[in-house]
Design a protein around this motif. Structure first.
Motif, short mmCIF file in Angstrom:
data_model
loop_
_atom_site.label_atom_id
_atom_site.label_comp_id
_atom_site.label_asym_id
_atom_site.label_seq_id
_atom_site.Cartn_x
_atom_site.Cartn_y
_atom_site.Cartn_z
N UNK A 81 -43.58 -11.55 -19.87
CA UNK A 81 -44.28 -11.61 -18.58
C UNK A 81 -44.11 -13.01 -18.02
N UNK A 82 -43.72 -13.08 -16.77
CA UNK A 82 -43.59 -14.38 -16.11
C UNK A 82 -44.99 -14.83 -15.72
N UNK A 83 -45.36 -16.04 -16.13
CA UNK A 83 -46.67 -16.58 -15.80
C UNK A 83 -46.59 -17.75 -14.82
N UNK A 84 -45.38 -18.18 -14.49
CA UNK A 84 -45.21 -19.25 -13.52
C UNK A 84 -43.75 -19.44 -13.20
N UNK A 85 -43.48 -19.98 -12.03
CA UNK A 85 -42.10 -20.24 -11.66
C UNK A 85 -42.01 -20.83 -10.27
N UNK A 86 -40.87 -21.46 -9.99
CA UNK A 86 -40.67 -22.03 -8.66
C UNK A 86 -39.21 -22.38 -8.42
N UNK A 87 -38.90 -22.64 -7.16
CA UNK A 87 -37.59 -23.13 -6.76
C UNK A 87 -37.64 -24.64 -6.89
N UNK A 88 -36.64 -25.23 -7.51
CA UNK A 88 -36.63 -26.67 -7.68
C UNK A 88 -35.24 -27.19 -7.96
N UNK A 89 -35.16 -28.43 -8.40
CA UNK A 89 -33.89 -29.07 -8.72
C UNK A 89 -33.93 -29.49 -10.18
N UNK A 90 -32.91 -29.09 -10.93
CA UNK A 90 -32.76 -29.49 -12.32
C UNK A 90 -31.36 -30.06 -12.49
N UNK A 91 -31.28 -31.28 -12.96
CA UNK A 91 -30.02 -31.97 -13.19
C UNK A 91 -29.13 -31.92 -11.95
N UNK A 92 -29.76 -32.01 -10.77
CA UNK A 92 -29.03 -32.05 -9.52
C UNK A 92 -28.67 -30.70 -8.92
N UNK A 93 -29.11 -29.61 -9.55
CA UNK A 93 -28.79 -28.26 -9.06
C UNK A 93 -30.04 -27.54 -8.60
N UNK A 94 -29.92 -26.78 -7.52
CA UNK A 94 -31.04 -25.99 -7.01
C UNK A 94 -31.12 -24.72 -7.87
N UNK A 95 -32.29 -24.55 -8.49
CA UNK A 95 -32.48 -23.45 -9.44
C UNK A 95 -33.90 -22.89 -9.30
N UNK A 96 -34.09 -21.72 -9.88
CA UNK A 96 -35.42 -21.19 -10.09
C UNK A 96 -35.76 -21.43 -11.55
N UNK A 97 -36.95 -21.93 -11.82
CA UNK A 97 -37.39 -22.19 -13.19
C UNK A 97 -38.63 -21.33 -13.46
N UNK A 98 -38.62 -20.61 -14.58
CA UNK A 98 -39.71 -19.69 -14.91
C UNK A 98 -40.25 -19.97 -16.30
N UNK A 99 -41.54 -19.73 -16.45
CA UNK A 99 -42.21 -19.77 -17.75
C UNK A 99 -42.58 -18.33 -18.09
N UNK A 100 -42.09 -17.85 -19.24
CA UNK A 100 -42.26 -16.46 -19.65
C UNK A 100 -42.95 -16.42 -21.00
N UNK A 101 -43.87 -15.47 -21.16
CA UNK A 101 -44.58 -15.30 -22.44
C UNK A 101 -44.32 -13.89 -22.95
N UNK A 102 -43.98 -13.78 -24.24
CA UNK A 102 -43.77 -12.46 -24.83
C UNK A 102 -45.09 -11.93 -25.40
#
Length: 155
Positions: A81-102
């Motif tokens: 289940x995704x409990x958080x996420x956002x559009x951002x920049x990681x190492x210079x790249x535009x990405x979506x980053x999500x926190x998932x819990x099993x």
């Protein structure tokens, strides 16, 4: 608009505004420094608005919706289940980053490319007790050094 769309659309808009704010904050710092130094520069109006340029850049380069990225990320962790996420920049790249819990309470960070929707990274699982921050977790995160969960959201 269904509930899933509302849940992902609002964070996506907030993330886009936050990315735009990254461009505006240095301008405010420069203005404060100019005042501190005794320079009273009048308001200027240039030809390139950084906020508009950032918005245009995102509109032209982010081809994957938050909803699509959410579905892709969630598929990375079985029954997660995704409990958080956002559009951002990681190492210079535009990405979506999500926190998932099993279902066992193990947490994962998944990074999805905002341009093509490919999963770029999924972390090894960590016990929820190792994560701290919002949603009832306090203190410092073991992910802090990995650019992960920090303070009130993703770093």
């Amino acid at each position: 608009m269904d509930i899933l769309s509302k849940k992902v659309l609002i964070p996506a808009i907030v993330a886009a505004v936050a990315v735009g704010a990254i461009v505006v904050v240095p301008s405010a710092v420069a203005a404060a420094e100019e005042q501190r130094m005794g320079h009273n520069m009048p308001q200027i109006n240039g030809t390139v608005n950084a906020g508009e340029a950032m918005k245009d850049y995102l509109n032209e380069n982010v081809d994957v919706t938050f909803t699509e990225a959410t579905e892709t990320a969630q598929a990375e962790v079985e029954d997660g289940r995704i409990v958080g996420g956002h559009l951002g920049v990681v190492q210079g790249y535009v990405v979506y980053r999500f926190f998932i819990v099993d279902p066992d309470g193990t947490g994962y960070m998944t990074i999805v490319d905002a341009g093509n929707g490919e999963v770029l990274y999924t972390s090894e699982g960590m016990e929820m007790g190792a994560f701290h921050g919002p949603m009832g977790f306090g203190g410092q995160s073991h992910w802090k050094g990995h650019g992960g969960w920090h303070g009130a959201g993703w770093r």
